[in-house]
Design an enzyme around this catalytic site. Structure first.
Site, short mmCIF file in Angstrom:
data_model
loop_
_atom_site.label_atom_id
_atom_site.label_comp_id
_atom_site.label_asym_id
_atom_site.label_seq_id
_atom_site.Cartn_x
_atom_site.Cartn_y
_atom_site.Cartn_z
N ARG A 11 0.84 -1.21 0.00
CA ARG A 11 0.00 0.00 0.00
C ARG A 11 0.88 1.26 0.00
O ARG A 11 1.06 1.91 -1.03
CB ARG A 11 -0.95 -0.03 1.22
CG ARG A 11 -2.19 0.83 1.06
CD ARG A 11 -1.95 2.30 1.28
NE ARG A 11 -1.40 2.60 2.60
CZ ARG A 11 -0.93 3.79 2.94
NH1 ARG A 11 -0.96 4.79 2.08
NH2 ARG A 11 -0.41 3.99 4.13
N HIS A 203 4.68 4.70 12.38
CA HIS A 203 4.90 4.65 10.94
C HIS A 203 5.97 5.68 10.59
O HIS A 203 5.74 6.87 10.71
CB HIS A 203 3.57 4.99 10.25
CG HIS A 203 3.62 5.05 8.75
ND1 HIS A 203 3.20 4.01 7.96
CD2 HIS A 203 4.02 6.02 7.91
CE1 HIS A 203 3.33 4.35 6.68
NE2 HIS A 203 3.82 5.57 6.62
N CYS A 236 7.40 10.01 -1.32
CA CYS A 236 6.69 11.02 -0.54
C CYS A 236 6.40 12.16 -1.49
O CYS A 236 7.33 12.75 -2.04
CB CYS A 236 7.54 11.49 0.63
SG CYS A 236 6.78 12.84 1.55
N ASN A 245 9.56 4.38 3.10
CA ASN A 245 9.34 3.88 4.45
C ASN A 245 10.65 3.26 4.94
O ASN A 245 11.52 2.93 4.15
CB ASN A 245 8.26 2.79 4.43
CG ASN A 245 6.91 3.28 3.95
OD1 ASN A 245 6.63 3.28 2.75
ND2 ASN A 245 6.08 3.70 4.87
MG MG Z 1 3.55 6.75 4.71
#
Ligand code: MG
Length: 306
Positions: A11, A203, A236, A245
């Site tokens: 995702r 996260h 991003c 990530n």
């Molecule tokens: Mg994120």
């Protein structure tokens, strides 16, 4: 000590990929993650398919994932329509995002922070009635691309509001990768006081190379789950050159060496990361694939210096 690593590669990792990744390859990523021992996978998003074409195949992905005991598939849900889709597609858990600042909330979700909280409350109630596990994520909890600094007091006040709906888990997200360990500790310590019975998840993005320090601090400060993406993929939109990530394999390397149990085989994730780099047509940001495991095979004839 046990920690759950939540694989978010399918995702968050793929969300910003410019080239469409096939459903088949998404399923290969998920199957390999489950085979490696990952037990929570953020597999899909039920965002409007026109807004994020990369994630438009949520139903097809969930129809193909391996269903086995103990494996939980999560979908990101933004509204009632998304929740209906999530229920029909058979997710095990939902993740609802509330943004910590009004400007980012308006740009990202088309509503104010207050409206975001109200929407979370409605979705939380409906999802609970349907028997789904519910995570609420506070996005931009460490800083905002539009408003800059976000105070811990602002985040913790919002956390108190979303906690009223009885989430199974609250996630603090460093959406743009600006956080540092001191703030991680401050937020988690505060969160544990406000919502002592709610599991905490974090996260992190490694945008400014603080992602792993933040993750290890989060464990020390009481988080029970950490998001990571195989290979460290994940762009991003507010930092075009940024890495993604924190990488699942790099995180696992540190956790393994520290004796923190995850139940995940790092060597398997490493293989998946290499395969994923091939699919995306470029090396993944994760470093373990370059350096290799340690201890590993001894180097037979060292040529380097000290
Ligand atoms: Mg994120």
């Amino acid at each position: 000590m046990d920690i759950t690593v939540v694989e978010v590669g399918p995702r968050d990792g793929l969300q910003n990929e410019p080239e469409l990744v096939s459903t088949e390859n998404k399923l290969r990523l998920i199957e390999a993650s489950v085979a490696a021992g990952l037990r929570r996978i953020e597999a899909v998003s039920f965002v409007n398919p026109k807004r994020v074409p990369q994630l438009a195949d949520a139903e097809a992905v969930l129809a193909g994932v391996p269903r086995q005991a103990g494996v939980s598939y999560s979908g990101l849900v933004f509204n009632e329509r998304g929740l209906d889709r999530a229920l029909a597609a058979g997710v095990d858990e939902i993740n609802v995002v509330v943004v910590a600042t009004d400007t980012f909330s308006q740009r990202n979700q088309g509503c104010s922070v207050r409206q975001g909280v109200e929407r979370w409350r409605r979705l939380a109630d409906s999802a609970a009635a349907a028997g789904l596990r519910r995570t609420v994520t506070i996005a931009a909890a460490f800083g905002c691309p539009f408003e800059g600094e976000v105070s811990a007091a602002t985040v913790l006040e919002l956390l108190g509001q979303v906690a009223e709906s009885g989430p199974d888990e609250i996630a603090l997200a460093d959406t743009i990768g600006v956080g540092t360990p001191d703030r991680v500790r401050e937020l988690l310590t505060g969160a544990a006081k406000i919502a002592p019975d709610v599991a905490l998840r974090c996260h992190f993005h490694n945008t400014r190379n603080t992602g792993y320090a933040n993750a290890l601090t989060a464990i020390d400060a009481g988080a029970s789950a950490l998001d990571a993406s195989t290979g460290g993929i994940g762009g991003c939109p507010f930092a075009p050159a940024a890495t993604g990530n924190i990488a699942t394999e790099d995180l696992l390397y540190a956790l393994d060496r520290m004796g923190v149990r995850t139940g995940v085989a790092v060597s398997s994730v490493l293989e998946t990361a290499a395969w994923l780099g091939g699919v995306l047509g470029r090396p993944v940001p994760g470093l373990l694939g370059r350096a290799g495991l340690f201890p590993g095979e001894p180097i037979s004839s060292a040529t380097g210096g000290a």
